[in-house]
Design a protein around this motif. Sequence first.
Motif, PDB file in Angstrom:
ATOM      1  N   ARG A 138      26.697  21.570 -22.433  1.00  0.00           N
ATOM      2  CA  ARG A 138      26.077  21.539 -23.518  1.00  0.00           C
ATOM      3  C   ARG A 138      25.224  23.091 -23.665  1.00  0.00           C
ATOM      4  NH1 ARG A 138      23.694  16.338 -22.005  1.00  0.00           N
ATOM      5  NH2 ARG A 138      21.375  17.250 -22.153  1.00  0.00           N
ATOM      6  N   SER A 139      24.594  22.812 -25.603  1.00  0.00           N
ATOM      7  CA  SER A 139      23.944  24.326 -26.086  1.00  0.00           C
ATOM      8  C   SER A 139      23.181  24.180 -25.788  1.00  0.00           C
ATOM      9  CB  SER A 139      24.315  24.330 -26.917  1.00  0.00           C
ATOM     10  OG  SER A 139      23.907  23.121 -27.757  1.00  0.00           O
ATOM     11  N   ASP A 140      22.190  22.723 -25.063  1.00  0.00           N
ATOM     12  CA  ASP A 140      20.502  22.933 -24.438  1.00  0.00           C
ATOM     13  C   ASP A 140      20.813  22.858 -23.002  1.00  0.00           C
ATOM     14  OD1 ASP A 140      22.003  20.730 -24.455  1.00  0.00           O
ATOM     15  OD2 ASP A 140      20.360  20.153 -25.019  1.00  0.00           O
ATOM     16  N   ASP A 181      28.554  21.979 -28.260  1.00  0.00           N
ATOM     17  CA  ASP A 181      27.182  21.903 -29.252  1.00  0.00           C
ATOM     18  C   ASP A 181      26.994  20.278 -29.460  1.00  0.00           C
ATOM     19  OD1 ASP A 181      27.800  24.141 -31.095  1.00  0.00           O
ATOM     20  OD2 ASP A 181      28.924  22.858 -32.103  1.00  0.00           O
ATOM     21  N   LEU A 182      25.567  20.270 -29.635  1.00  0.00           N
ATOM     22  CA  LEU A 182      24.783  18.988 -29.605  1.00  0.00           C
ATOM     23  C   LEU A 182      25.705  18.116 -31.308  1.00  0.00           C
ATOM     24  CD1 LEU A 182      21.177  20.144 -28.943  1.00  0.00           C
ATOM     25  CD2 LEU A 182      22.670  18.751 -27.347  1.00  0.00           C
ATOM     26  N   GLU A 227      23.875  17.192 -33.352  1.00  0.00           N
ATOM     27  CA  GLU A 227      23.923  17.657 -34.472  1.00  0.00           C
ATOM     28  C   GLU A 227      24.566  18.898 -35.387  1.00  0.00           C
ATOM     29  OE1 GLU A 227      20.816  15.038 -33.480  1.00  0.00           O
ATOM     30  OE2 GLU A 227      22.077  16.249 -32.681  1.00  0.00           O
ATOM     31  N   ASP A 228      24.998  19.375 -34.196  1.00  0.00           N
ATOM     32  CA  ASP A 228      25.429  20.731 -34.427  1.00  0.00           C
ATOM     33  C   ASP A 228      27.162  20.665 -34.907  1.00  0.00           C
ATOM     34  OD1 ASP A 228      23.141  22.145 -34.426  1.00  0.00           O
ATOM     35  OD2 ASP A 228      23.188  22.631 -32.683  1.00  0.00           O
ATOM     36  N   ARG A 254      22.264  13.959 -28.247  1.00  0.00           N
ATOM     37  CA  ARG A 254      21.673  14.526 -29.878  1.00  0.00           C
ATOM     38  C   ARG A 254      20.303  15.431 -29.388  1.00  0.00           C
ATOM     39  NH1 ARG A 254      22.582  11.786 -34.080  1.00  0.00           N
ATOM     40  NH2 ARG A 254      24.658  10.290 -34.065  1.00  0.00           N
ATOM     41  N   ARG A 255      19.772  16.439 -30.183  1.00  0.00           N
ATOM     42  CA  ARG A 255      19.124  17.106 -29.733  1.00  0.00           C
ATOM     43  C   ARG A 255      17.688  15.852 -29.652  1.00  0.00           C
ATOM     44  NH1 ARG A 255      19.229  19.138 -34.502  1.00  0.00           N
ATOM     45  NH2 ARG A 255      20.471  21.402 -33.454  1.00  0.00           N
ATOM     46  N   GLY A 256      16.706  16.851 -28.898  1.00  0.00           N
ATOM     47  CA  GLY A 256      15.507  16.044 -27.981  1.00  0.00           C
ATOM     48  C   GLY A 256      16.080  15.833 -26.874  1.00  0.00           C
ATOM     49  N   THR A 257      17.241  16.140 -25.992  1.00  0.00           N
ATOM     50  CA  THR A 257      17.262  14.760 -24.586  1.00  0.00           C
ATOM     51  C   THR A 257      17.153  15.673 -23.655  1.00  0.00           C
ATOM     52  OG1 THR A 257      19.545  13.829 -26.259  1.00  0.00           O
ATOM     53  CG2 THR A 257      19.457  14.205 -23.645  1.00  0.00           C
TER      54      THR A 257
END
Length: 345
Positions: A12-14, A264-265, A267-268, A322-325
Amino acid sequence: MRLSVLDLVPVRSDQSTGDAIAASVALAQAADRLGFTRFWVAEHHNMPAVAATSPPVLIAHLAAQTESIRLGSGGVMLPNHAPLAVAEQFALLEAAHPDRIDLGIGRAPGSDPVTSMALRGAAGRDETDIENFPQYLDDVMALMGTDGVRVAIPRQNYVLKATPAAATEPRMWLLGSSMYSAHLAAAKGLPYVFAHHFSGQGTAEALATYRSEFQPSELTAEPTTFLTVNAAVAETAEEAAALMLPNLQLMAKLRTGQPLTALDLVEDAQAQTLHPQQAALVDAGLARSVVGTPGDAATQVRELAEQFGVDEVMVNPVASARRGTDPRTAPGRVRTLELLAKELL
């Protein structure tokens, strides 16, 4: 029904590659705990969203951190590798983890032409590797066997084996998404896996051809097959579809020649604007996937198994996050396995 798992080790992007591998370890451990039959890792190259580049390395890492689930390749792309190297790697894995190793082999390069050339080295492996694929397949099987391969050289026959030899041999499977692989698996008496998750086209025809043409062998007495499918399962259908959206968009970009990025996440992905061709590919991918609530997803898996006459289905849990994972986790992918197992195992 038996359930198994295919893992491309998505990045993922994160996530860093290390984060993605850590998340896949947790996924394999969940599959082991939940009673899934096997856990296979793929081979893809030069793709920012995929960390699965070397199946034998990943299999060794996962086998050391799981207890009983079978580990395997889905698959090793044989034209990229010397048959002896593959045979030695998997004989060694089998020796370290007896009766837990599957060797799934594919004919596609798993990469772009430039990367394929780099993988094969400057010595000059070329398109004839595709033509010689059936012989390479025979070589891998023979090299892992007790008799090895006899190489004719002046004044003697030189015996070549994968060493150190394992007491048992990995279970070999032929992977494919075309009629070529169905014909070849049947002719050689090999178990066969159809990559339904990849395109969803020609599955019934390929499996019917495999079964009708199958020739029993020492490895396999009767046709043995299953198929793969992308999956995202959540407590609500809306959440399952949202978690699957980044993967569907990534595949749409790949098939329309767009530059590839990390996954992507959610949201993105929801903020993306796709052109009509990409949107159509997303819709088509969603239609051939297992996606929804636990009950609906279980029904989809059962219907898929009944439609194609298989008693094992291999799910590719493609849920993003999702963002914050926590980057070292993939809760949507683990939850997909947990919810399917509760309904089907």
